[in-house]
Write an enzyme that holds these catalytic residues in place. Structure first.
Site, PDB file in Angstrom:
ATOM      1  N   ALA A  74       1.049  -1.147   0.121  1.00 23.66           N
ATOM      2  CA  ALA A  74       0.038   0.054   0.041  1.00 23.66           C
ATOM      3  C   ALA A  74       0.966   1.150  -0.148  1.00 23.66           C
ATOM      4  CB  ALA A  74      -0.870   0.119   1.319  1.00 23.66           C
TER       5      ALA A  74
ATOM      6  N   GLU B  20      -0.603  -9.281  -0.641  1.00 24.98           N
ATOM      7  CA  GLU B  20      -1.912  -9.389  -0.379  1.00 24.98           C
ATOM      8  C   GLU B  20      -2.565  -9.575  -1.823  1.00 24.98           C
ATOM      9  OE1 GLU B  20      -2.077  -6.203   2.588  1.00 24.98           O
ATOM     10  OE2 GLU B  20      -3.007  -7.561   3.790  1.00 24.98           O
TER      11      GLU B  20
HETATM   12  N1  CAA Z   1       4.473   3.224  -0.706  1.00 23.04           N
HETATM   13  C1  CAA Z   1       5.152   4.316  -1.121  1.00 23.04           C
HETATM   14  N2  CAA Z   1       6.003   4.649  -1.589  1.00 23.04           N
HETATM   15  C2  CAA Z   1       7.067   3.494  -1.962  1.00 23.04           C
HETATM   16  C3  CAA Z   1       6.664   2.239  -1.352  1.00 23.04           C
HETATM   17  C4  CAA Z   1       5.390   2.181  -0.832  1.00 23.04           C
HETATM   18  N3  CAA Z   1       4.805   0.820  -0.067  1.00 23.04           N
HETATM   19  N4  CAA Z   1       7.665   1.360  -1.682  1.00 23.04           N
HETATM   20  C5  CAA Z   1       8.493   2.169  -2.335  1.00 23.04           C
HETATM   21  N5  CAA Z   1       8.080   3.360  -2.475  1.00 23.04           N
HETATM   22  C6  CAA Z   1       9.064   4.307  -3.176  1.00 23.04           C
HETATM   23  C7  CAA Z   1      10.085   5.167  -2.254  1.00 23.04           C
HETATM   24  O1  CAA Z   1       9.620   5.900  -1.324  1.00 23.04           O
HETATM   25  C8  CAA Z   1      11.094   5.611  -3.123  1.00 23.04           C
HETATM   26  O2  CAA Z   1      10.700   6.894  -3.609  1.00 23.04           O
HETATM   27  P1  CAA Z   1      11.661   8.118  -3.965  1.00 23.04           P
HETATM   28  O3  CAA Z   1      12.314   7.634  -4.970  1.00 23.04           O
HETATM   29  O4  CAA Z   1      10.629   9.250  -4.176  1.00 23.04           O
HETATM   30  O5  CAA Z   1      12.384   8.203  -2.596  1.00 23.04           O
HETATM   31  C9  CAA Z   1      10.855   4.645  -4.382  1.00 23.04           C
HETATM   32  O6  CAA Z   1       9.600   3.868  -4.138  1.00 23.04           O
HETATM   33  C10 CAA Z   1      11.771   3.720  -4.729  1.00 23.04           C
HETATM   34  O7  CAA Z   1      11.838   2.931  -3.431  1.00 23.04           O
HETATM   35  P2  CAA Z   1      13.434   2.577  -2.676  1.00 23.04           P
HETATM   36  O8  CAA Z   1      14.234   3.820  -2.645  1.00 23.04           O
HETATM   37  O9  CAA Z   1      12.873   2.568  -1.149  1.00 23.04           O
HETATM   38  O10 CAA Z   1      13.698   1.471  -3.131  1.00 23.04           O
HETATM   39  P3  CAA Z   1      15.022   0.291  -2.444  1.00 23.04           P
HETATM   40  O11 CAA Z   1      15.431  -0.491  -3.654  1.00 23.04           O
HETATM   41  O12 CAA Z   1      15.656   1.034  -1.835  1.00 23.04           O
HETATM   42  O13 CAA Z   1      13.974  -0.471  -1.582  1.00 23.04           O
HETATM   43  C11 CAA Z   1      11.860  -1.701  -0.836  1.00 23.04           C
HETATM   44  C12 CAA Z   1      12.869  -1.488  -2.229  1.00 23.04           C
HETATM   45  C13 CAA Z   1      12.729  -2.648  -0.055  1.00 23.04           C
HETATM   46  C14 CAA Z   1      10.839  -2.498  -1.616  1.00 23.04           C
HETATM   47  C15 CAA Z   1      11.399  -0.443  -0.353  1.00 23.04           C
HETATM   48  O14 CAA Z   1      10.944   0.518  -1.070  1.00 23.04           O
HETATM   49  C16 CAA Z   1      10.319  -0.722   0.586  1.00 23.04           C
HETATM   50  O15 CAA Z   1      10.609  -1.231   1.711  1.00 23.04           O
HETATM   51  N6  CAA Z   1       9.166  -0.266   0.226  1.00 23.04           N
HETATM   52  C17 CAA Z   1       8.059  -0.369   1.357  1.00 23.04           C
HETATM   53  C18 CAA Z   1       7.702  -1.812   1.666  1.00 23.04           C
HETATM   54  C19 CAA Z   1       6.485  -2.100   2.688  1.00 23.04           C
HETATM   55  O16 CAA Z   1       6.740  -1.822   3.818  1.00 23.04           O
HETATM   56  N7  CAA Z   1       5.365  -2.048   2.164  1.00 23.04           N
HETATM   57  C20 CAA Z   1       4.212  -2.490   2.992  1.00 23.04           C
HETATM   58  C21 CAA Z   1       3.289  -1.272   2.918  1.00 23.04           C
HETATM   59  S1  CAA Z   1       2.198  -1.272   4.289  1.00 23.04           S
HETATM   60  C22 CAA Z   1       0.826  -2.085   3.399  1.00 23.04           C
HETATM   61  O17 CAA Z   1       0.970  -2.760   2.298  1.00 23.04           O
HETATM   62  C23 CAA Z   1      -0.257  -2.059   4.500  1.00 23.04           C
HETATM   63  C24 CAA Z   1      -1.358  -3.234   4.122  1.00 23.04           C
HETATM   64  O18 CAA Z   1      -1.511  -4.255   4.247  1.00 23.04           O
HETATM   65  C25 CAA Z   1      -2.591  -2.657   3.423  1.00 23.04           C
END
Ligand code: CAA
Length: 260
Positions: free
Chosen positions: A67, A116
């Site tokens: 999300a 999911e």
């Molecule tokens: N939401 C919003 N933006 C996101 C995102 C997310 N879930 N995942 C990645 N992005 C964005 C980053 O903020 C980044 O944006 P900027 O370039 O503007 O800084 C861009 O995508 C690239 O991501 P990273 O620079 O973080 O890339 P990375 O290679 O260093 O890491 C990753 C990759 C490990 C997938 C990392 O992006 C990450 O941990 N993302 C979040 C994963 C997460 O926690 N997902 C669960 C969300 S909560 C949820 O889903 C709730 C639910 O059950 C409904």
């Protein structure tokens, strides 16, 4: 091809491909993207030509990274949180309830809401690059788009709890051994097409009845599930494709199903 902002919907014969395409956020699901997915599902449901759906993410790096965390960050209060969960759950349930087979082609990260989304599909195909997990507890959250329920039903409570409590990411091979994915393939999209073609050889109403039997059966106890199975078996016997399928077998010729 429609004018969506964050997804594309393509049709190749009887197979529709829904691609989440929001490269600036690794295909994260914001409200707008979820709304577009619902619109796409409505189009798919209305289109009788479509017999199978593949869900995937654009680019090499991510299926869907979850999300959208910036939208989640703006949430305030029990009520707002509950509503976001309910509406995301509803999208996933609509996918799961489609009467056609749905295959997730998982490239790269499938985290949180992204996993999911894959869990709402019937079959999952992972690229060797796939990284899957439910990292919500690292954000002070829990999975909210069906993950606590669907993951535990798919791989068992013990394995699901390990993944959710550690927030760890699993690679394709471990996902395969957990039963989290059905196949690992270098090109998950073309493997998904191949699987869809295999499914499309079968009687379409039977496919939808199998899905319904499994889905409804998982919501109930064995005796009630067996009754559901018998009801749906009866519905299969009432189709002309049943006459065709059994008749073709006995006549030693290939069946020609019409979806009737
Ligand atoms: N939401 C919003 N933006 C996101 C995102 C997310 N879930 N995942 C990645 N992005 C964005 C980053 O903020 C980044 O944006 P900027 O370039 O503007 O800084 C861009 O995508 C690239 O991501 P990273 O620079 O973080 O890339 P990375 O290679 O260093 O890491 C990753 C990759 C490990 C997938 C990392 O992006 C990450 O941990 N993302 C979040 C994963 C997460 O926690 N997902 C669960 C969300 S909560 C949820 O889903 C709730 C639910 O059950 C409904």
């Amino acid at each position: 091809e429609l004018d969506f902002e964050n997804i594309t919907l393509d049709q190749h014969g009887a197979i529709a491909v829904l691609t989440v395409n929001r490269p600036k956020a690794l295909n994260a699901l914001n409200g707008e993207t979820l709304g577009e997915i619902v619109q796409a599902l409505d189009l798919i449901a209305e289109n009788a030509e479509i017999g199978a759906l593949i869900v995937t993410g654009a680019g090499e790096k991510a299926f869907v990274a979850g999300a959208d965390i910036s939208e989640l960050n703006a949430l305030d209060g029990v009520y707002a949180g509950r509503e976001v969960s309910l509406s995301g759950q509803d999208v996933m349930t609509q996918i799961s309830n489609l009467p056609i087979p749905v295959i997730a082609a998982v490239n790269g990260f499938a985290l949180g809401g992204g996993l999911e989304l894959a869990l709402a599909c019937d079959v999952r195909v992972a690229a060797p690059s796939a990284r899957m997990g439910l990292p919500e507890v690292t954000l002070g959250l829990i999975p909210g788009f069906g993950g606590t329920q669907r993951l535990a039903r798919l791989i068992g409570a013990g394995r699901a709890l390990d993944l959710m409590l550690t927030a760890r990411q699993v690679k394709a091979d471990e996902a395969l051994s957990l039963g989290l994915v059905n196949y690992v393939a270098d090109d998950p999209l073309s493997k998904s097409r191949e699987i869809a073609e295999t499914m499309l050889k079968n009687a379409p109403i039977a496919l939808s009845l199998v899905k319904e039997a499994v889905r409804r059966g998982l919501n109930t106890d064995l005796d009630a599930g067996l009754e559901i199975e018998a009801d749906l078996f009866g519905m299969a016997v009432a189709t002309s494709d049943f006459r065709e399928g059994t008749g073709a077998f006995l006549a030693k010729r290939p069946a020609q199903f019409k979806g009737e």
